[in-house]
Design an enzyme around this catalytic site. Structure first.
Site, PDB file in Angstrom:
ATOM      1  N   ASP A 215       0.896  -1.304   0.131  1.00 42.16           N
ATOM      2  CA  ASP A 215       0.107   0.025   0.216  1.00 42.16           C
ATOM      3  C   ASP A 215       1.035   1.247   0.179  1.00 42.16           C
ATOM      4  O   ASP A 215       2.106   1.037   0.373  1.00 42.16           O
ATOM      5  CB  ASP A 215      -0.923   0.031   1.083  1.00 42.16           C
TER       6      ASP A 215
ATOM      7  N   ASP B  87      -0.218   5.095   0.789  1.00 45.49           N
ATOM      8  CA  ASP B  87      -0.501   5.913   1.805  1.00 45.49           C
ATOM      9  C   ASP B  87      -0.645   5.665   3.235  1.00 45.49           C
ATOM     10  O   ASP B  87      -1.366   4.830   3.553  1.00 45.49           O
ATOM     11  CB  ASP B  87      -1.979   6.659   1.469  1.00 45.49           C
TER      12      ASP B  87
HETATM   13  C1  XBP Z   1      -5.675   5.898   0.244  1.00 50.93           C
HETATM   14  C2  XBP Z   1      -6.872   6.834  -0.040  1.00 50.93           C
HETATM   15  C3  XBP Z   1      -6.627   7.766  -1.063  1.00 50.93           C
HETATM   16  C4  XBP Z   1      -5.943   8.981  -0.612  1.00 50.93           C
HETATM   17  C5  XBP Z   1      -5.964  10.316  -1.340  1.00 50.93           C
HETATM   18  O1  XBP Z   1      -6.102   4.839   1.046  1.00 50.93           O
HETATM   19  O2  XBP Z   1      -7.930   6.518   0.645  1.00 50.93           O
HETATM   20  O3  XBP Z   1      -7.959   8.497  -1.277  1.00 50.93           O
HETATM   21  O4  XBP Z   1      -6.281   9.262   0.973  1.00 50.93           O
HETATM   22  O5  XBP Z   1      -5.731   9.868  -2.708  1.00 50.93           O
HETATM   23  P1  XBP Z   1      -5.170   3.418   0.820  1.00 50.93           P
HETATM   24  P2  XBP Z   1      -6.726  10.630  -3.765  1.00 50.93           P
HETATM   25  O6  XBP Z   1      -3.736   3.954   1.538  1.00 50.93           O
HETATM   26  O7  XBP Z   1      -5.633   2.378   1.748  1.00 50.93           O
HETATM   27  O8  XBP Z   1      -4.714   3.005  -0.582  1.00 50.93           O
HETATM   28  O9  XBP Z   1      -7.246  11.866  -3.468  1.00 50.93           O
HETATM   29  O10 XBP Z   1      -5.850  10.497  -4.908  1.00 50.93           O
HETATM   30  O11 XBP Z   1      -7.775   9.495  -3.594  1.00 50.93           O
HETATM   31 MG    MG Z   2      -2.861   3.149   3.467  1.00 48.24          MG
END
Ligand code: XBP
Ligand code: MG
Length: 253
Positions: free
Chosen positions: A9, A11
């Site tokens: 993953d 973020d």
């Molecule tokens: C990541 C997300 C994304 C980011 C923002 O979740 O939910 O929406 O917060 O990016 P994970 P965008 O780590 O579970 O993949 O604004 O490009 O959506």
């Molecule tokens: Mg995440």
């Protein structure tokens, strides 16, 4: 089945991009568009329950800004989000967010050991490219056999679509891989396709439920900076390296 691949993953797992990247970019975009919305860190913590930037904005409007209305909400939200992505990429270009402890070391060790690497994330592809290019160098984008990101699949996490997509692209079975996640929605997504998961928590996710995780750690650790085991079987390892991954894989997969 031997351990063949690691799927990460982005973020919250590779870097604290939610707090230091996405939240900042959302607020700057609102400001630039003359909107008087400002998300606090506390509010963002709650909004993170909804994955995907556009869905998160809509959830905010529905729950916390009910007076706001727009004739063409879908397009309006899409335009806010496009600006937010532009700002996020600029923040990454400025070096706003470093990778978390152990991430660079593990990428390098895994590559050297012949493990295949991939990414499975909900965020927009441009955001992944910007984070990787600015922390590891542009050439590091080639370290990842598949970068599964954003709406390449119909359903965002917690659905398992993005992990299913990455496994299919790599022609691998879940039992040949280990996934790395930081959140409840993330582990639900990985678990839906039977991937075994290592969790590294952060300030937004340290109270989340992680049923089925192999281990829950504060971070991947470094030789000079041992990880803290929050949940999991005791081990002699003090940081996540290929040997520890193989130990976990043999135990759980
Ligand atoms: C990541 C997300 C994304 C980011 C923002 O979740 O939910 O929406 O917060 O990016 P994970 P965008 O780590 O579970 O993949 O604004 O490009 O959506
Ligand atoms: Mg995440």
């Amino acid at each position: 089945m031997a351990l063949e691949a690691l799927i990460f993953d982005v973020d919250g797992t590779l870097a604290n991009t939610e707090r230091d990247g996405h939240l900042v970019a959302f607020n700057l975009a609102f400001k630039e568009l003359g909107l008087d919305w400002e998300w606090s860190n506390e509010l963002y913590h709650e909004l993170l329950n909804v994955t995907g930037g556009q869905l998160r904005i809509k959830y905010y409007l529905k729950k916390y800004n009910t007076k706001f209305s727009h004739d063409d909400l879908d397009n309006f939200v899409a335009s806010i989000h496009a600006l937010k992505t532009k700002i996020y990429v600029r923040l990454m270009d400025e070096g706003a967010v470093p990778l978390r402890p152990g991430v660079i070391r593990l990428f390098k060790e895994a590559k050297e050991a012949g493990l295949r690497l991939a990414i499975a994330t909900t965020t927009t592809p441009a955001n992944v490219d910007a984070l990787i290019a600015n922390t590891l160098g542009k050439e590091a984008l080639d370290w990842f056999e598949v970068i599964g990101a954003g709406d390449v699949v119909p359903n965002l996490k917690p659905a398992g679509d993005i992990y299913a997509y990455v496994l299919a692209q790599m022609n691998l079975d879940a039992s040949q891989c280990v996934a790395f996640e930081d959140s409840h929605n993330g582990i639900l997504s990985a678990t839906e396709v039977n991937l075994k998961t290592i969790i590294t928590v952060n300030e937004y996710t340290n109270t989340h439920k992680f049923d089925g995780a192999m281990v829950i750690l504060n971070n991947l650790g470094e030789p000079s900076q041992p990880f803290e085991m929050i949940h999991g079987a005791s081990t002699n390892s003090t940081y996540v390296d290929v040997a520890y991954l193989q130990e976990l894989h043999a135990q759980y997969c």
